[in-house]
Design a protein around this motif. Structure first.
Motif, short mmCIF file in Angstrom:
data_model
loop_
_atom_site.label_atom_id
_atom_site.label_comp_id
_atom_site.label_asym_id
_atom_site.label_seq_id
_atom_site.Cartn_x
_atom_site.Cartn_y
_atom_site.Cartn_z
N GLU A 16 7.13 25.61 -3.83
CA GLU A 16 7.21 24.25 -3.29
C GLU A 16 6.07 23.39 -3.82
O GLU A 16 6.26 22.23 -4.17
CB GLU A 16 7.20 24.27 -1.77
N SER A 25 6.29 19.26 -3.57
CA SER A 25 6.41 18.83 -2.18
C SER A 25 5.08 18.87 -1.45
O SER A 25 4.90 18.21 -0.45
CB SER A 25 7.42 19.70 -1.41
N SER A 32 14.22 21.99 -0.21
CA SER A 32 13.76 23.27 0.30
C SER A 32 14.04 24.33 -0.75
O SER A 32 15.00 24.23 -1.51
CB SER A 32 14.44 23.62 1.63
N VAL A 33 13.18 25.34 -0.78
CA VAL A 33 13.30 26.42 -1.76
C VAL A 33 13.99 27.61 -1.11
O VAL A 33 13.66 28.00 0.00
CB VAL A 33 11.91 26.82 -2.30
#
Length: 126
Positions: A119, A124, A92-93
């Motif tokens: 992302e 992702s 996750s960012v």
């Protein structure tokens, strides 16, 4: 004299092999199973370029020191690291601002577009 040259060549070969075994981005694991809390990728702008650092996820906010101590890489470099470590589907960012004395976590709702873009750049979203 030949023995010294042979010894030096052997030592040089050993140094070369040991350099090849240096893990890429030691802050992220080489995994056979996905980390339970995933990977947290902290991203910030530095001189108009996006930089980032990654760490194994936890249930707490990272301290300023932990974020500033991350190994800093560019977005394309982090993408390669995530691919090599098999972590492209479990990160996750988090957007942060490192320009001041304190690390500021940027609001997720206000930055959804930028988070989605990062992302996608990290791999992702295909």
């Amino acid at each position: 004299m030949k023995k010294i040259i042979v010894l030096l060549l052997c030592m040089l070969t050993l140094f070369a092999f040991s350099a090849c075994s240096t893990p890429i981005y030691p802050g992220l694991p080489d995994i056979s199973e996905k980390p339970m809390k995933g990977i947290e990728i902290y991203c910030w702008q530095d001189g108009g370029e996006w930089k980032c650092g990654g760490t194994v996820g936890t249930n707490r906010m990272k301290t300023d020191w932990e974020i500033r101590a991350l190994q800093v890489v560019t977005i394309p470099e982090m993408k390669r690291i995530l691919e090599q470590k098999g972590l492209t589907d479990c990160f996750s960012v988090r957007l942060v601002d490192l320009s001041g004395d304190e690390v500021v976590y940027l609001d997720v709702a206000e930055n959804l577009t930028q988070i989605a873009t990062l992302e996608m750049q990290l791999g992702s979203i295909d």
